[in-house]
Enzyme design. Structure first.
Site, short mmCIF file in Angstrom:
data_model
loop_
_atom_site.label_atom_id
_atom_site.label_comp_id
_atom_site.label_asym_id
_atom_site.label_seq_id
_atom_site.Cartn_x
_atom_site.Cartn_y
_atom_site.Cartn_z
N ASP A 8 0.81 -1.22 0.00
CA ASP A 8 0.00 0.00 0.00
C ASP A 8 0.84 1.27 0.00
O ASP A 8 0.46 2.29 0.57
CB ASP A 8 -0.98 0.01 1.19
N GLY A 35 -4.59 -4.28 -3.81
CA GLY A 35 -5.55 -3.21 -4.06
C GLY A 35 -4.77 -1.96 -4.45
O GLY A 35 -4.09 -1.39 -3.62
N HIS A 36 -4.82 -1.61 -5.72
CA HIS A 36 -4.03 -0.49 -6.22
C HIS A 36 -4.96 0.64 -6.65
O HIS A 36 -5.86 0.43 -7.47
CB HIS A 36 -3.16 -0.95 -7.39
N GLN A 218 1.86 -6.28 -3.32
CA GLN A 218 2.39 -6.49 -1.96
C GLN A 218 3.77 -5.80 -1.85
O GLN A 218 3.95 -4.79 -2.50
CB GLN A 218 2.47 -7.99 -1.62
P1 GDP Z 1 -0.81 0.33 -3.52
O1 GDP Z 1 -1.42 -0.93 -3.03
O2 GDP Z 1 0.65 0.39 -3.29
O3 GDP Z 1 -1.19 0.66 -4.93
O4 GDP Z 1 -1.44 1.48 -2.60
P2 GDP Z 1 -3.00 1.67 -2.20
O5 GDP Z 1 -3.73 2.18 -3.38
O6 GDP Z 1 -3.51 0.43 -1.55
O7 GDP Z 1 -2.87 2.74 -1.04
C1 GDP Z 1 -2.26 3.98 -1.26
C2 GDP Z 1 -3.29 5.08 -0.91
O8 GDP Z 1 -2.63 6.31 -0.81
C3 GDP Z 1 -4.35 5.26 -1.98
O9 GDP Z 1 -5.54 5.63 -1.37
C4 GDP Z 1 -3.80 6.40 -2.83
O10 GDP Z 1 -4.82 7.14 -3.49
C5 GDP Z 1 -3.12 7.23 -1.78
N1 GDP Z 1 -1.95 7.98 -2.25
C6 GDP Z 1 -1.03 7.65 -3.17
N2 GDP Z 1 -0.05 8.57 -3.24
C7 GDP Z 1 -0.36 9.53 -2.34
C8 GDP Z 1 0.27 10.74 -1.91
O11 GDP Z 1 1.34 11.13 -2.36
N3 GDP Z 1 -0.36 11.46 -0.92
C9 GDP Z 1 -1.52 11.06 -0.35
N4 GDP Z 1 -2.05 11.81 0.60
N5 GDP Z 1 -2.15 9.92 -0.73
C10 GDP Z 1 -1.57 9.16 -1.70
P1 IMO Z 2 -0.96 -4.21 -2.25
O1 IMO Z 2 -0.53 -4.74 -3.60
C1 IMO Z 2 -0.93 -4.72 2.07
C2 IMO Z 2 -1.16 -8.82 3.60
C3 IMO Z 2 -2.42 -9.19 4.35
C4 IMO Z 2 -1.85 -10.20 5.33
C5 IMO Z 2 -0.81 -10.92 4.49
C6 IMO Z 2 -1.29 -12.24 3.88
O2 IMO Z 2 -2.23 -3.45 -2.29
O3 IMO Z 2 0.17 -3.48 -1.60
P2 IMO Z 2 -2.87 -12.81 1.83
O4 IMO Z 2 -4.31 -12.48 1.58
O5 IMO Z 2 -1.94 -12.31 0.78
O6 IMO Z 2 -2.65 -14.27 2.14
O7 IMO Z 2 -2.52 -12.03 3.21
O8 IMO Z 2 -0.44 -10.04 3.46
N1 IMO Z 2 -1.39 -8.28 2.24
C7 IMO Z 2 -1.27 -6.98 1.92
N2 IMO Z 2 -1.01 -5.91 2.70
N3 IMO Z 2 -1.06 -4.57 0.74
C8 IMO Z 2 -1.30 -5.64 -0.07
O9 IMO Z 2 -1.31 -5.54 -1.41
C9 IMO Z 2 -1.45 -6.91 0.52
N4 IMO Z 2 -1.69 -8.15 0.05
C10 IMO Z 2 -1.64 -8.98 1.10
O10 IMO Z 2 -2.97 -8.08 5.00
O11 IMO Z 2 -1.16 -9.52 6.36
MG MG Z 3 -2.93 -1.61 -1.78
#
Ligand code: GDP
Ligand code: IMO
Ligand code: MG
Length: 424
Positions: A8, A35-36, A218
């Protein structure tokens, strides 16, 4: 590009930004546990399985290293089509040799977690772990089997011979071979138009000098070998997996970009040395909207851990860093960076492998001055306050890698380029 903390970090946003100048985007591990998020004006896209390249209409590949839940994929395609994206076989390719995630994997994931008590991992419940177990156990049903009834019948028999005793032990209802066959027969024609030997397509792209962007899911600390085992995901998430998980040689991987938040978060169970369970942690979570994209769970928050990121830099051979969510730190009077760990009387400059040691290390912090100015929305280095520049420079020094990009809001265009990752 790979995550270098616990996920994340903002991979979706940055992949989307980089995809503008790429020809192909490839996912090479994980499944719909990811979740991206991509924010474009008033529209927010959330991709779990689809490579983030689809937001730009770029050729997007789900490589062999990904585990594919066909029902989740179809739901996601329908959802993003409603948001106006075009998903056709010209845009999306699914590797024929990728393994499937089935409903029985989801059942097993949830049933095990429900019984694990204090030992639970806090998975996303998507069945990703059990699906990888079956892949390595050589009983997985793969994408190429979908349209092959004879192959499916034999494989289902083998698969259920393994799963039925497990299901009985966990008090789950029986899965009949006929029922599973019918479910797969129903989904097969909807997936098949996207299916190809992805490695051949990638071979052509490599030969043609195309720009290939490998999208990690991840992160390094969730890697099944290098992460905080057993509190990890079930795939290799390190940069080296980009080659094996898509079917190109390691040289095609090119430049390795690691992505880190300006602080640290983790969702799910497991060690987290720099975690803050106080008001400061709450403040980071509130300012950063730290709730899981997939499960909506509250993310645990803490200070930037330079020890962890330095380890990720080494393990993945990271050459450049994207530092995200700098804006979340706006208004903190002082910031802390974890520079080492204490374990009993010992000082460590790395995270040890043992589960008990990982849980027992305590962070050694250095304090650094914060800033009162607003960095949110900044798009150039000049707009950053001196204290923010100092914070970034200190991080670079401690982790042994240079920052290429800094992001300052969720929006697609709020990004500062210091070094162009495409120029190495
Ligand atoms: P990912 O799994 O690495 O793609 O990240 P996620 O989408 O799960 O979580 C990142 C969150 O931070 C999302 O809600 C993005 O919209 C938000 N985000 C990304 N870059 C920035 C930033 O520079 N500043 C802030 N405030 N939010 C950001
Ligand atoms: P992105 O790509 C954050 C974590 C889960 C749990 C562990 C194992 O959005 O960064 P799983 O369902 O893979 O067997 O869970 O890994 N986990 C993540 N944490 N971002 C993710 O993906 C994750 N995908 C799995 O929370 O701790
Ligand atoms: Mg994510």
């Amino acid at each position: 590009m790979i995550g270098a903390q616990w996920g994340d970090e903002g991979k979706g946003k940055v992949i989307d930004w980089l995809a503008d100048r790429a020809d192909v985007v490839v996912r090479f591990q994980g499944g719909n546990n990811a979740g991206h998020t991509i924010v474009v004006g008033k529209t927010t896209y959330k991709f779990s399985l689809l490579p983030s390249g689809v937001a730009q209409g770029k050729l997007s590949i789900l490589g062999n290293g990904v585990v594919i839940d066909p029902w989740a994929l179809l739901d996601e395609i329908a959802r993003v089509r409603k948001q106006g994206l075009t998903i056709t076989p010209e845009v999306l390719v699914v590797a024929d040799n990728a393994a499937l995630v089935l409903p029985l994997h989801r059942d097993l994931d949830s049933a095990r977690e429900a019984r694990a008590g204090a030992g639970k991992i806090g998975t996303t419940g998507r069945g990703v772990g059990p699906a990888y177990e079956d892949k390595v156990g050589r009983r997985a049903i793969r994408v190429c089997d979908l349209g092959d009834e004879a192959a499916l019948k034999a494989k289902i028999e083998r698969l259920l011979a393994h799963h039925e005793p497990l299901r009985r032990g966990l008090g789950l209802t029986e899965v009949t071979p006929e029922g599973l066959l019918a479910d797969l027969a129903d989904v097969a024609p909807k997936i098949e138009p996207f299916v190809q030997p992805a490695w051949r397509l990638l071979r052509k792209a490599v030969k043609g000098g195309r720009r290939i962007l490998f999208e990690g899911a991840q992160a390094t600390m969730l890697d099944v070998d290098h992460g905080t085992y057993p509190f990890v995901t079930s795939s290799n998430t390190v940069a080296g997996q980009a080659a094996a998980g898509s079917g190109v040689g390691p040289a095609a991987g090119g430049y390795v970009l690691g992505i880190v938040k300006a602080y640290t978060t983790r969702v799910g169970e497991g060690p987290f040395p720099s975690e803050l369970t106080d008001k400061t942690g709450e403040r980071l979570g509130t300012r950063g909207h730290e709730f899981g994209t997939v499960t909506g769970r509250k993310r645990r928050c803490g200070w930037f851990d330079a020890v962890l990121v330095r380890q990720s830099v080494a393990i993945s051979g990271i050459q450049g860093i994207v530092l995200t969510k700098l804006d979340v730190l706006d208004g903190f009077e002082t910031l802390k960076i974890c520079t080492g760990y204490k374990l009993g009387d010992e000082i460590l400059d790395y995270l040890p492998a043992g589960v008990r040691q990982q849980a027992a290390v305590t962070p050694i912090y250095e304090e650094i001055e914060g800033w009162s100015e607003i960095t949110r929305g900044a798009r150039s280095w000049r707009e950053l306050p001196a204290a923010a520049v100092k914070y970034i420079r200190r991080i670079e020094y401690l982790i042994g890698a240079q920052v290429s990009l800094v992001t300052t809001s969720p929006d697609r265009d709020d990004i500062i380029m210091i070094r162009d990752p495409y120029r190495g």
